[in-house]
Design an enzyme around this catalytic site. Structure first.
Site, PDB file in Angstrom:
ATOM      1  N   CYS A 280       0.888  -1.697  15.774  1.00  0.00           N
ATOM      2  CA  CYS A 280       0.874  -1.409  14.333  1.00  0.00           C
ATOM      3  C   CYS A 280       0.212  -2.547  13.572  1.00  0.00           C
ATOM      4  O   CYS A 280       0.616  -3.697  13.680  1.00  0.00           O
ATOM      5  CB  CYS A 280       2.316  -1.221  13.860  1.00  0.00           C
ATOM      6  SG  CYS A 280       2.457  -0.892  12.106  1.00  0.00           S
TER       7      CYS A 280
ATOM      8  N   CYS B  50       6.212  -6.816   7.356  1.00  0.00           N
ATOM      9  CA  CYS B  50       7.232  -6.212   8.208  1.00  0.00           C
ATOM     10  C   CYS B  50       7.769  -7.272   9.138  1.00  0.00           C
ATOM     11  O   CYS B  50       7.055  -8.206   9.503  1.00  0.00           O
ATOM     12  CB  CYS B  50       6.644  -5.045   9.003  1.00  0.00           C
ATOM     13  SG  CYS B  50       7.906  -4.035   9.805  1.00  0.00           S
TER      14      CYS B  50
ATOM     15  N   CYS C 178      -1.543   6.169   9.749  1.00  0.00           N
ATOM     16  CA  CYS C 178      -0.310   5.572  10.253  1.00  0.00           C
ATOM     17  C   CYS C 178      -0.587   4.287  11.015  1.00  0.00           C
ATOM     18  O   CYS C 178      -1.443   4.253  11.893  1.00  0.00           O
ATOM     19  CB  CYS C 178       0.403   6.539  11.189  1.00  0.00           C
ATOM     20  SG  CYS C 178       1.389   7.724  10.299  1.00  0.00           S
TER      21      CYS C 178
ATOM     22  N   CYS D 191       3.557   8.544   1.118  1.00  0.00           N
ATOM     23  CA  CYS D 191       4.054   7.574   2.099  1.00  0.00           C
ATOM     24  C   CYS D 191       4.261   6.257   1.367  1.00  0.00           C
ATOM     25  O   CYS D 191       3.304   5.667   0.865  1.00  0.00           O
ATOM     26  CB  CYS D 191       3.040   7.429   3.229  1.00  0.00           C
ATOM     27  SG  CYS D 191       3.520   6.228   4.479  1.00  0.00           S
TER      28      CYS D 191
ATOM     29  N   CYS E 138       5.744  -4.611  15.793  1.00  0.00           N
ATOM     30  CA  CYS E 138       5.391  -3.598  16.793  1.00  0.00           C
ATOM     31  C   CYS E 138       3.923  -3.798  17.161  1.00  0.00           C
ATOM     32  O   CYS E 138       3.061  -3.872  16.289  1.00  0.00           O
ATOM     33  CB  CYS E 138       5.630  -2.195  16.246  1.00  0.00           C
ATOM     34  SG  CYS E 138       7.375  -1.888  15.869  1.00  0.00           S
TER      35      CYS E 138
ATOM     36  N   GLU F 200       0.827  -1.199   0.000  1.00  0.00           N
ATOM     37  CA  GLU F 200       0.000   0.000   0.000  1.00  0.00           C
ATOM     38  C   GLU F 200       0.863   1.251   0.000  1.00  0.00           C
ATOM     39  O   GLU F 200       1.937   1.291   0.607  1.00  0.00           O
ATOM     40  CB  GLU F 200      -0.939  -0.027   1.213  1.00  0.00           C
ATOM     41  CG  GLU F 200      -1.970  -1.144   1.084  1.00  0.00           C
ATOM     42  CD  GLU F 200      -3.017  -1.166   2.198  1.00  0.00           C
ATOM     43  OE1 GLU F 200      -4.153  -1.555   1.897  1.00  0.00           O
ATOM     44  OE2 GLU F 200      -2.707  -0.802   3.345  1.00  0.00           O
TER      45      GLU F 200
END
Length: 391
Positions: A142, A135, A368, A128, A139, A115
């Site tokens: 997230c 990932c 975010c 962005c 985290c 994305e």
């Protein structure tokens, strides 16, 4: 939360399937393009000039068809078409938020998707971009971190995200038209999916292309790389990329940061801050941005604000306070507006800029920490991913 979450990249996770077909000129450094052209039969004496011409067609004019590169001889254009492609990721879906934010789902080699988000503001337009599929950092606040790492993106796939956004914005110059200095896409932030410093070389090469004066022409001051704190690569970022630096900080004690940002177990707060104090580009004109997501009852107390001020003492910095963007199944809640304002006030009174980021694109899950490519949302098994990658 998984206390055993991986804190280093498993480089053997899923090797990328080699893409069959012709080499892609997009994403090559000038040196790599020169070598490729010579290998395809370009005389060495002409190679540098040819790179300059092709570079301008691809990155200044946005041309992808060799037949349209009219300052090259017809037979040379035919040679290029026989030996190379100019390819960017395919846009699968484009969503438009009520606030003007655009989110693109783009498909890359192997059928994977990432994305990309474009955020228009009155004085800038920020793109962005992602550096990995999924990932490795897990985290806990997230959404992207709940999608396992599939692979690193190539430099072509990283700069290609910028190119498809420029396509959609209609921002390539028109030959013969008066020069238009307004930039719809004026800034890049490496804050999408992935940890950029675990994919250093591809990120570096892509950003060098974005900064090249004969192409997209973005100033290094308009590119911000966000890292969770891969300490060994931080000085290298200044030396080899030279962009602005942002740190996903989010906590003021190792105990809390270990849970929120598990990489902290490898490089704790003190090690990270030592690396930032010696970051070669740190000055009052080029401050480091500390990103701090506001989680109710976790990291948002007055004591946290005061500890944060002590920790960053001596580092020219600004603190971006990010109201937590909730996602289905999230283990946290957003701090109240009053709590965020009180926290910001303590930081501001200590002499640091403390803007509270306005959540953008929440209605299309573009804010975010919300990015997670739709095809991977179904939690595919490693075997499924391997099968689809042709392994």
């Amino acid at each position: 939360m998984d206390a055993q979450a991986p804190i280093t990249q498993d480089v053997l996770t899923i090797p990328r399937k080699a893409v069959e077909g012709l080499p892609n000129l997009v994403g090559m450094t000038r040196e790599a393009m020169r070598a490729a052209l010579i290998a395809a039969g370009t005389p060495e004496k002409q190679a540098k000039m040819r790179v300059g011409q092709i570079w301008q067609w691809i990155y200044h004019w946005g041309v992808r068809d060799f037949a349209l590169m009219t300052n090259l001889a017809k037979d040379y254009r035919a040679m290029l078409a026989a030996n190379f492609v100019v390819a960017v990721p395919e846009v699968v879906t484009r969503q438009l938020s009520g606030d003007g934010t655009r989110k693109y789902l783009v498909r890359i080699a192997g059928g994977h998707e990432v994305e990309v988000v474009y955020i228009p503001e009155t004085d800038r337009g920020t793109l962005c971009i992602s550096s990995q599929v999924g990932c490795t950092l897990t985290c806990s606040f997230c959404h992207t971190g709940t999608q396992k790492l599939v692979r690193n993106l190539t430099s072509a796939e990283i700069i290609g995200q910028v190119m498809v956004a420029r396509d959609d914005l209609g921002e390539w110059p028109v030959q013969g038209a008066p020069k238009d200095e307004t930039r719809l896409l004026s800034n890049i932030v490496l804050m999408g999916m992935g940890e950029p410093l675990y994919n250093f070389e591809n990120v570096r090469d892509a950003m060098k292309i974005a900064m090249d004066p004969d192409g997209i022409q973005l100033s290094r001051r308009r590119i911000t790389l966000s890292t969770s704190g891969v300490v060994p690569e931080i000085a290298r970022t200044a030396q080899e990329i030279g962009c602005q630096l942002a740190i996903s900080f989010h906590a003021t004690t190792d105990e809390v940061r270990d849970k929120l940002v598990p990489i902290n177990k490898r490089w704790p707060i003190a090690d990270l801050l030592d690396a930032l104090r010696s970051y070669p580009k740190v000055s009052n004109s080029e401050r480091i941005t500390f990103e701090y997501v506001m989680l109710d009852g976790v990291n948002d107390s007055d004591a946290d604000a005061r500890r944060l001020i002590k920790l960053i003492d001596g580092i020219p910095a600004k603190i971006n306070l990010i109201p937590f963007n909730e996602w289905p199944g999230a283990p946290y809640r957003r701090s109240s507006n009053n709590r965020i304002r009180a926290f910001a006030d303590i930081i501001y009174k200590a002499g640091y800029a403390s803007p509270i980021r306005t959540p953008r694109g929440e209605d299309i899950m573009a804010a975010c920490g919300q990015l997670k490519s739709a095809t991977e949302r179904a939690r595919k098994s490693k075997a499924q991913i391997a099968q689809e990658a042709g392994l």
